[in-house]
Enzyme design. Structure first.
Site, mmCIF file in Angstrom:
data_model
loop_
_atom_site.group_PDB
_atom_site.id
_atom_site.type_symbol
_atom_site.label_atom_id
_atom_site.label_comp_id
_atom_site.label_asym_id
_atom_site.label_seq_id
_atom_site.Cartn_x
_atom_site.Cartn_y
_atom_site.Cartn_z
ATOM 1 N N ASN A 1 -7.477 4.118 14.645
ATOM 2 C CA ASN A 1 -8.308 3.796 13.505
ATOM 3 C C ASN A 1 -8.803 2.386 13.787
ATOM 4 O OD1 ASN A 1 -9.365 4.042 10.931
ATOM 5 N ND2 ASN A 1 -7.430 4.791 10.098
ATOM 6 N N GLY B 1 5.170 -2.072 7.371
ATOM 7 C CA GLY B 1 6.556 -2.485 7.587
ATOM 8 C C GLY B 1 7.257 -1.666 8.642
ATOM 9 N N GLU B 2 8.363 -2.200 9.116
ATOM 10 C CA GLU B 2 9.190 -1.494 10.092
ATOM 11 C C GLU B 2 10.477 -1.062 9.375
ATOM 12 O OE1 GLU B 2 9.289 -0.046 13.021
ATOM 13 O OE2 GLU B 2 11.428 0.224 12.691
ATOM 14 N N CYS C 1 -3.857 1.577 8.452
ATOM 15 C CA CYS C 1 -2.661 0.938 7.931
ATOM 16 C C CYS C 1 -2.924 -0.525 7.604
ATOM 17 C CB CYS C 1 -1.558 1.025 8.975
ATOM 18 S SG CYS C 1 -1.555 2.623 9.777
ATOM 19 N N SER D 1 6.939 5.523 17.346
ATOM 20 C CA SER D 1 5.599 5.093 17.734
ATOM 21 C C SER D 1 5.659 4.663 19.191
ATOM 22 C CB SER D 1 5.149 3.926 16.847
ATOM 23 O OG SER D 1 5.028 4.382 15.523
ATOM 24 N N CYS E 1 -2.689 -3.001 14.878
ATOM 25 C CA CYS E 1 -2.330 -2.682 13.492
ATOM 26 C C CYS E 1 -2.753 -3.772 12.522
ATOM 27 C CB CYS E 1 -0.823 -2.471 13.399
ATOM 28 S SG CYS E 1 -0.265 -2.040 11.750
ATOM 29 N N CYS F 1 2.280 -5.364 16.374
ATOM 30 C CA CYS F 1 1.528 -4.418 17.204
ATOM 31 C C CYS F 1 0.047 -4.812 17.182
ATOM 32 C CB CYS F 1 1.700 -2.997 16.691
ATOM 33 S SG CYS F 1 3.410 -2.445 16.744
ATOM 34 N N SER G 1 9.559 6.556 10.480
ATOM 35 C CA SER G 1 8.868 6.227 11.731
ATOM 36 C C SER G 1 9.196 4.808 12.161
ATOM 37 C CB SER G 1 7.359 6.359 11.489
ATOM 38 O OG SER G 1 6.644 5.950 12.623
ATOM 39 N N GLU H 1 0.823 -1.211 0.000
ATOM 40 C CA GLU H 1 0.000 0.000 0.000
ATOM 41 C C GLU H 1 0.857 1.261 0.000
ATOM 42 O OE1 GLU H 1 -3.600 -1.797 2.761
ATOM 43 O OE2 GLU H 1 -2.603 0.060 3.325
HETATM 44 N N1 SAH Z 1 6.633 0.362 11.863
HETATM 45 C C1 SAH Z 1 6.689 1.792 11.870
HETATM 46 C C2 SAH Z 1 6.005 2.458 10.697
HETATM 47 C C3 SAH Z 1 4.719 1.895 10.217
HETATM 48 S S1 SAH Z 1 3.299 2.102 11.251
HETATM 49 C C4 SAH Z 1 6.141 2.325 13.193
HETATM 50 O O1 SAH Z 1 5.677 1.529 13.986
HETATM 51 O O2 SAH Z 1 6.233 3.524 13.434
HETATM 52 C C5 SAH Z 1 2.922 3.809 11.099
HETATM 53 C C6 SAH Z 1 2.101 4.352 12.236
HETATM 54 O O3 SAH Z 1 0.743 3.949 12.150
HETATM 55 C C7 SAH Z 1 2.603 3.888 13.579
HETATM 56 O O4 SAH Z 1 2.634 4.942 14.500
HETATM 57 C C8 SAH Z 1 1.556 2.866 13.941
HETATM 58 O O5 SAH Z 1 1.567 2.624 15.298
HETATM 59 C C9 SAH Z 1 0.302 3.526 13.424
HETATM 60 N N2 SAH Z 1 -0.866 2.650 13.349
HETATM 61 C C10 SAH Z 1 -0.914 1.319 13.100
HETATM 62 N N3 SAH Z 1 -2.171 0.849 13.188
HETATM 63 C C11 SAH Z 1 -2.952 1.900 13.507
HETATM 64 C C12 SAH Z 1 -4.341 2.045 13.749
HETATM 65 N N4 SAH Z 1 -5.183 1.010 13.691
HETATM 66 N N5 SAH Z 1 -4.786 3.286 14.072
HETATM 67 C C13 SAH Z 1 -3.937 4.347 14.137
HETATM 68 N N6 SAH Z 1 -2.629 4.261 13.896
HETATM 69 C C14 SAH Z 1 -2.126 3.048 13.603
#
Ligand code: SAH
Length: 349
Positions: A295, A162-163, A338, A217, A119, A116, A194, A92
């Site tokens: 979200n 992804g990370e 995401c 995060s 996510c 996480c 991030s 995406e």
């Molecule tokens: N792995 C990296 C980058 C990808 S996630 C990181 O963790 O920062 C990008 C951001 O979207 C992160 O802050 C993550 O925690 C957030 N995110 C993931 N799922 C989400 C959700 N359901 N609602 C809001 N933010 C979310």
């Protein structure tokens, strides 16, 4: 030998490779002008390159872009793309339109292993890292779409699936290509990476000379809550994370952004707001907090706090002297969260 995708080359690397094979250094600039300046991806059309060298290029290199698989357009102008890579992997890429510019949210891996709890990306485990060329492809495809309205991508956030620090080298190559004045020429201050808190990655990042932004995060002010929602926290607990951030600051890094997802009943009370402010103050971190109402991903059971609770949390941090914003939400009428679009297409949602 598989052909090498020129979209994955920072200019320096291309120069070195061409010089090593007896070509002039100037060739790299010439090629970058065709690719990024004129957007010509056909070697035969590169008329100021000798015919003999064009043959070499065709034999050994390619200019391969991802294919557009699905596109969703939201009412607010947000565009979400599902792109298909050469091996069929789907990722995406999202365009968000802020008043200050067009922000491209780039995915750095196919799936994610960080797990996480909130996510959707983690619903599909990581298959593989994306190459620098594939990440550049995400931005170029979006640029092709934006060109129709005379626009282009002005800001990059590596916040898609992804990370990024689990794919460190490729992400840094990608960042250099974005920043290069002969390629996308996006200012370092307009690029943000991030991380969920991979400490070794933050330490490495602190050593980089390029001044790009770092977002962490955080999502919780302590290990107890963080452990419940982010498995990475068990490997790299809060004290280690803070140490790494301090190191990044000492090395001349820019102000960090803490992303903090607000989840009803889990991390959204005044107690956590106070604890977060204390964490930032006690450690003298020059931070900025970005609150993100979660979200909701139905399957995960996390709920968004009420507007009142969101504002109370924001006010509490502001009153404690922490610079805080509530993130503007985009694309709420499409699969905005995401990883949702990909998970849906792959049948996991
Ligand atoms: N792995 C990296 C980058 C990808 S996630 C990181 O963790 O920062 C990008 C951001 O979207 C992160 O802050 C993550 O925690 C957030 N995110 C993931 N799922 C989400 C959700 N359901 N609602 C809001 N933010 C979310």
């Amino acid at each position: 030998m598989p052909k090498k995708n020129l979209f994955g080359y920072p200019i320096q690397e291309l120069q070195d490779e061409l010089v090593a094979r007896g070509e002039s250094k100037f060739r790299a600039k010439q090629l970058f002008e065709w690719i990024y300046g004129k957007k010509v991806y056909d070697f035969d059309a590169m008329t100021n390159v000798s015919k003999a060298f064009r043959e070499v290029l065709k034999d050994e290199y390619c200019l391969e872009l991802p294919k557009l698989y699905t596109r969703q357009d939201a009412k607010d102008g947000t565009i979400k793309l599902l792109l298909e890579m050469e091996d069929g992997s789907k990722v995406e890429t999202v365009l968000m339109r802020y008043n200050y510019g067009n922000v491209c949210c780039v995915s750095s891996q196919v799936g994610c292993n960080m797990g996480c709890a909130f996510c959707a990306s983690g619903l599909l485990k990581r298959d593989r890292n994306l190459t620098a060329a594939e990440m550049v492809g995400e931005v170029l495809i979006l640029n092709q779409i934006l060109a129709e309205e005379g626009e282009n991508v002005s800001h990059i956030v590596v916040m898609g699936t992804g990370e990024p620090f689990d794919n460190y080298e490729n992400v840094m190559r990608f960042v250099h290509i974005m920043n290069d004045p002969f390629a996308l020429a996006i200012g370092a201050r307009h690029i943000t990476v991030s991380t969920c808190g991979l400490v070794p990655g933050i330490m490495k990042y602190a050593e980089e000379t390029i001044q790009i932004n770092l977002a962490i995060s955080l999502h919780a002010p302590n290990d107890k809550i963080r452990n419940q929602i982010m498995p990475v926290s068990r490997a790299y607990p809060m004290d280690k994370l803070i140490e790494a951030i301090k190191y990044y600051e000492e090395k001349g890094g820019r102000r960090v952004t803490f992303e903090y997802i607000l989840i009803a009943g889990l991390n959204d009370s005044m107690k956590e707001a106070d604890e977060l402010a204390k964490l930032i103050h006690d450690n003298h971190i020059y931070a900025y907090v970005n609150l993100i109402p979660v979200n909701p991903v139905k399957e995960k059971g996390f709920l968004r706090p009420s507007e009142k609770a969101i504002h109370a949390f924001h006010d509490r941090l502001m009153k404690a002297g922490v610079n805080t914003t509530v993130r503007k939400e985009f694309g709420t009428d499409i699969d905005g969260a995401c990883g949702q679009l990909r998970a849906k297409v792959e049948g996991k949602l």
